[in-house]
Design a protein around this motif. Structure first.
Motif, PDB file in Angstrom:
ATOM      1  N   ASP A 190       0.860  -1.191   0.000  1.00 24.83           N
ATOM      2  CA  ASP A 190       0.000   0.000   0.000  1.00 24.83           C
ATOM      3  C   ASP A 190       0.894   1.238   0.000  1.00 24.83           C
ATOM      4  N   PRO A 191       1.461   1.574  -1.166  1.00 25.32           N
ATOM      5  CA  PRO A 191       2.494   2.614  -1.214  1.00 25.32           C
ATOM      6  C   PRO A 191       1.972   4.013  -0.887  1.00 25.32           C
ATOM      7  N   THR A 192       2.829   4.782  -0.246  1.00 27.38           N
ATOM      8  CA  THR A 192       2.556   6.195  -0.007  1.00 27.38           C
ATOM      9  C   THR A 192       3.211   7.000  -1.127  1.00 27.38           C
ATOM     10  N   VAL A 193       2.377   7.694  -1.887  1.00 22.71           N
ATOM     11  CA  VAL A 193       2.831   8.511  -3.018  1.00 22.71           C
ATOM     12  C   VAL A 193       2.704   9.980  -2.636  1.00 22.71           C
ATOM     13  N   VAL A 194       3.709  10.782  -2.973  1.00 17.29           N
ATOM     14  CA  VAL A 194       3.622  12.226  -2.757  1.00 17.29           C
ATOM     15  C   VAL A 194       4.025  12.950  -4.037  1.00 17.29           C
ATOM     16  N   LEU A 195       3.571  14.179  -4.156  1.00 12.13           N
ATOM     17  CA  LEU A 195       3.989  15.036  -5.266  1.00 12.13           C
ATOM     18  C   LEU A 195       4.889  16.124  -4.686  1.00 12.13           C
ATOM     19  N   LEU A 196       6.124  16.172  -5.164  1.00 15.37           N
ATOM     20  CA  LEU A 196       7.123  17.110  -4.652  1.00 15.37           C
ATOM     21  C   LEU A 196       7.155  18.357  -5.525  1.00 15.37           C
ATOM     22  N   THR A 197       6.817  19.502  -4.927  1.00 19.52           N
ATOM     23  CA  THR A 197       6.771  20.774  -5.646  1.00 19.52           C
ATOM     24  C   THR A 197       7.860  21.713  -5.133  1.00 19.52           C
ATOM     25  N   PRO A 198       8.364  22.608  -5.980  1.00 19.94           N
ATOM     26  CA  PRO A 198       9.306  23.629  -5.499  1.00 19.94           C
ATOM     27  C   PRO A 198       8.626  24.660  -4.605  1.00 19.94           C
ATOM     28  N   GLY A 199       7.284  24.756  -4.695  1.00 20.36           N
ATOM     29  CA  GLY A 199       6.571  25.702  -3.848  1.00 20.36           C
ATOM     30  C   GLY A 199       5.664  26.631  -4.620  1.00 20.36           C
ATOM     31  N   VAL A 200       5.032  27.541  -3.902  1.00 18.04           N
ATOM     32  CA  VAL A 200       3.965  28.369  -4.456  1.00 18.04           C
ATOM     33  C   VAL A 200       4.447  29.339  -5.528  1.00 18.04           C
ATOM     34  N   ASP A 236       7.113   6.158  -0.331  1.00 23.94           N
ATOM     35  CA  ASP A 236       7.564   5.102  -1.239  1.00 23.94           C
ATOM     36  C   ASP A 236       7.782   5.584  -2.672  1.00 23.94           C
ATOM     37  N   VAL A 237       6.963   6.537  -3.107  1.00 24.77           N
ATOM     38  CA  VAL A 237       7.045   7.034  -4.491  1.00 24.77           C
ATOM     39  C   VAL A 237       6.934   8.557  -4.471  1.00 24.77           C
ATOM     40  N   ILE A 238       7.828   9.214  -5.197  1.00 28.01           N
ATOM     41  CA  ILE A 238       7.811  10.679  -5.291  1.00 28.01           C
ATOM     42  C   ILE A 238       7.616  11.075  -6.751  1.00 28.01           C
ATOM     43  N   TYR A 239       6.490  11.730  -7.030  1.00 28.74           N
ATOM     44  CA  TYR A 239       6.308  12.363  -8.342  1.00 28.74           C
ATOM     45  C   TYR A 239       6.912  13.745  -8.204  1.00 28.74           C
ATOM     46  N   ARG A 240       8.097  13.883  -8.720  1.00 34.74           N
ATOM     47  CA  ARG A 240       8.828  15.126  -8.476  1.00 34.74           C
ATOM     48  C   ARG A 240       8.607  16.121  -9.613  1.00 34.74           C
ATOM     49  N   ARG A 241       8.307  17.344  -9.227  1.00 33.09           N
ATOM     50  CA  ARG A 241       8.179  18.435 -10.190  1.00 33.09           C
ATOM     51  C   ARG A 241       9.292  19.448  -9.966  1.00 33.09           C
ATOM     52  N   ILE A 242      10.433  18.940  -9.529  1.00 26.13           N
ATOM     53  CA  ILE A 242      11.647  19.721  -9.321  1.00 26.13           C
ATOM     54  C   ILE A 242      12.695  19.242 -10.305  1.00 26.13           C
ATOM     55  N   ASP A 243      13.392  20.156 -10.941  1.00 23.53           N
ATOM     56  CA  ASP A 243      14.437  19.780 -11.891  1.00 23.53           C
ATOM     57  C   ASP A 243      15.549  19.001 -11.204  1.00 23.53           C
ATOM     58  N   ASP A 244      16.228  18.173 -12.001  1.00 28.47           N
ATOM     59  CA  ASP A 244      17.295  17.312 -11.484  1.00 28.47           C
ATOM     60  C   ASP A 244      18.282  18.046 -10.577  1.00 28.47           C
TER      61      ASP A 244
END
Length: 477
Positions: free
Chosen positions: A220-230, A274-282
């Motif tokens: 039951d993975p925990t997924v998050v979306l990683l943002t640089p911010g507002v 467990d999983v990061i959908y990242r919206r931050i550049d490498d």
């Protein structure tokens, strides 16, 4: 709204033939528009804009002194793609993403494509997006590019061409989803009669793609979306997608690495991620591995990823395939890995890093479109036919100083779609960004983001450069 005064002006118009007759797939829409009074069309446009404003469909423009947030302009006349046109697009995108994934994996491991002389070693070594810390990485299930936005254009011949690939943090899909909600209210009967393929399953398919990446022992993975911010230009999209998927929206400061796991701060203490959908550049993902001055990422993240205890989408290092110099080699990449010819052709491209091609570019700056190899957003670009002598001289000097970082392409006669201008319709140039998910299989969202150059005669569709969007209707068989 009548079309008697509408002119195709010699361009490929996606609603009308040159003789003014509607194309097969657009006839239902054209006939309906003919019956709606001009005042009602204008009212529907205003209602659509009000709905989008209420939904908060915005983007940020960096360095804009007039204000941080802007409403993304929207035009209610949809762009229609018929089923027989969409099929090769879908097939071509699946082929391209599959080959590019093999290429990225090869580049960070055996580099067979370099040893076999298909892509020169210096092209890879000099790419700003080739990240040495990613050498040897083994992403879950061997997939590097889980979410892709590939930009397509249609030339005067009516054929679609790939303009560029976006495999790092492609944006814009939230506008596709919200535009569709508004358009179903704006033209409900036309929408139903046209048999338009749905797009509302994208968030669930995205979540399914992300959950599939979880470590093998996690049920039951925990997924998050990683943002640089507002203050990021796509923050609306980050929050929208997180809400649609039912996952937490986090910033780097919300995450911490401990005991070789990534943990999220919550009101009840730390929770494993467990999983990061990242919206931050490498470059900003992990200050220990990439830029040490990054305040946006998570120190130690790459080591946890390398150990297989967290998944990242997209994988770090995928940006090497975004380099516009490497773009020129994609037809050869497809042939090398798949033994197939590209279904979707590239736009012909001159590499300024090649001496003979450099000379041609410098002698024809007034006819070509010149781009930086790693530019985006319509910046760092010269549209030769619309440029001044001073602009061409400045670009010539920049190209000579660093030829590897520039490519050039012929100026295309981009297709046009009728667009509401004032109280009448005029043709405006468009491109198309379909979205592709690489999960258990490769899935292409039917349609994508149609960006429209709202300025008369402009070929630049980017929102930061005065562009807007349209809903894209892919018709079913």
């Amino acid at each position: 709204m009548k079309f008697e005064a509408y002119e195709t002006d010699g361009f490929y118009d996606e609603m009308f033939h040159a003789n003014g007759r509607p194309r097969t797939g657009t006839s239902v829409l054209a006939q309906r528009l003919e019956t709606i009074p001009e005042e009602e069309i204008l009212q529907r446009q205003k209602a659509a804009e009000a709905a989008l404003l209420q939904l908060g469909i915005t983007f940020n423009v960096y360095g804009d002194s007039a204000g941080i947030e802007k409403i993304f302009p929207f035009d209610i006349i949809p762009r229609i793609v018929e089923a027989h046109e969409w099929t090769p697009i879908e097939q071509g995108l699946k082929q391209r993403i599959y080959a590019l994934n093999l290429f990225i994996n090869d580049i960070y491991h055996d580099q067979k494509i370099i040893r076999d002389g298909v892509v020169p070693e210096h092209v890879i070594a000099s790419s700003k997006c080739f990240l040495r810390p990613c050498i040897g990485l083994k992403p879950p299930r061997g997939v590097w590019c889980h979410i892709t936005g590939t930009d397509l254009v249609r030339d005067g011949d009516g054929c679609f061409y790939v303009l560029e690939d976006n495999l790092r943090c492609p944006s814009g899909v939230s506008y596709v989803l919200e535009n569709r909600v508004v358009m179903k209210r704006t033209f409900p009967h036309v929408f139903e009669d046209s048999r338009v393929c749905p797009v509302n399953t994208y968030p669930s398919k995205l979540l399914e793609t992300l959950e599939r990446l979880a470590p093998a022992n996690v049920t039951d993975p925990t997924v998050v979306l990683l943002t640089p911010g507002v203050y990021n230009s796509a923050y609306f999209e980050h929050s929208f997608l997180a809400q649609q998927m039912g996952v937490q929206l986090v910033e780097g400061r919300d995450l911490v690495v401990e005991d070789n796991f990534v943990l999220m701060r919550t009101t009840k203490g730390f929770q494993r991620v467990d999983v990061i959908y990242r919206r931050i550049d490498d470059d900003f993902l992990d200050p220990n591995a990439f830029r040490p001055d990054s305040m946006l990422g998570v120190p130690g993240l790459l080591e946890v990823y390398r150990a297989g205890r967290v998944a990242l989408a997209n994988a770090p290092g995928t940006g090497v395939a975004d380099d516009k110099v490497i773009y020129a080699y994609v037809p050869k990449i497809i042939k090398y890995y798949l033994g197939e010819d590209p279904i979707l052709p590239n736009v012909p491209t001159y590499l300024c890093g090649e001496a003979n091609e450099l000379q041609h570019v410098l002698e024809n700056l007034d006819k070509l479109v010149v781009k930086t190899a790693n530019g985006s957003g319509g910046y760092g670009m010269l549209v030769g036919p619309c440029s001044s002598q001073a602009e061409r001289e400045a670009f010539a000097a920049a190209i000579k100083a660093n030829p590897r970082d520039y490519i050039a392409q012929p100026t295309l006669n981009l297709s046009r779609v009728p667009t509401l201008v004032g109280n009448h319709l005029e043709g405006r140039h468009v491109d198309l960004r379909p979205y592709i998910l690489y999960g258990e299989e490769i899935y292409v969202l039917p349609g994508g983001l149609t960006r429209v150059a709202l300025k008369k005669g402009s070929l630049v569709v980017n929102s930061s450069q005065g562009g807007g969007s349209k809903d894209t209707w892919v018709l079913s068989e």
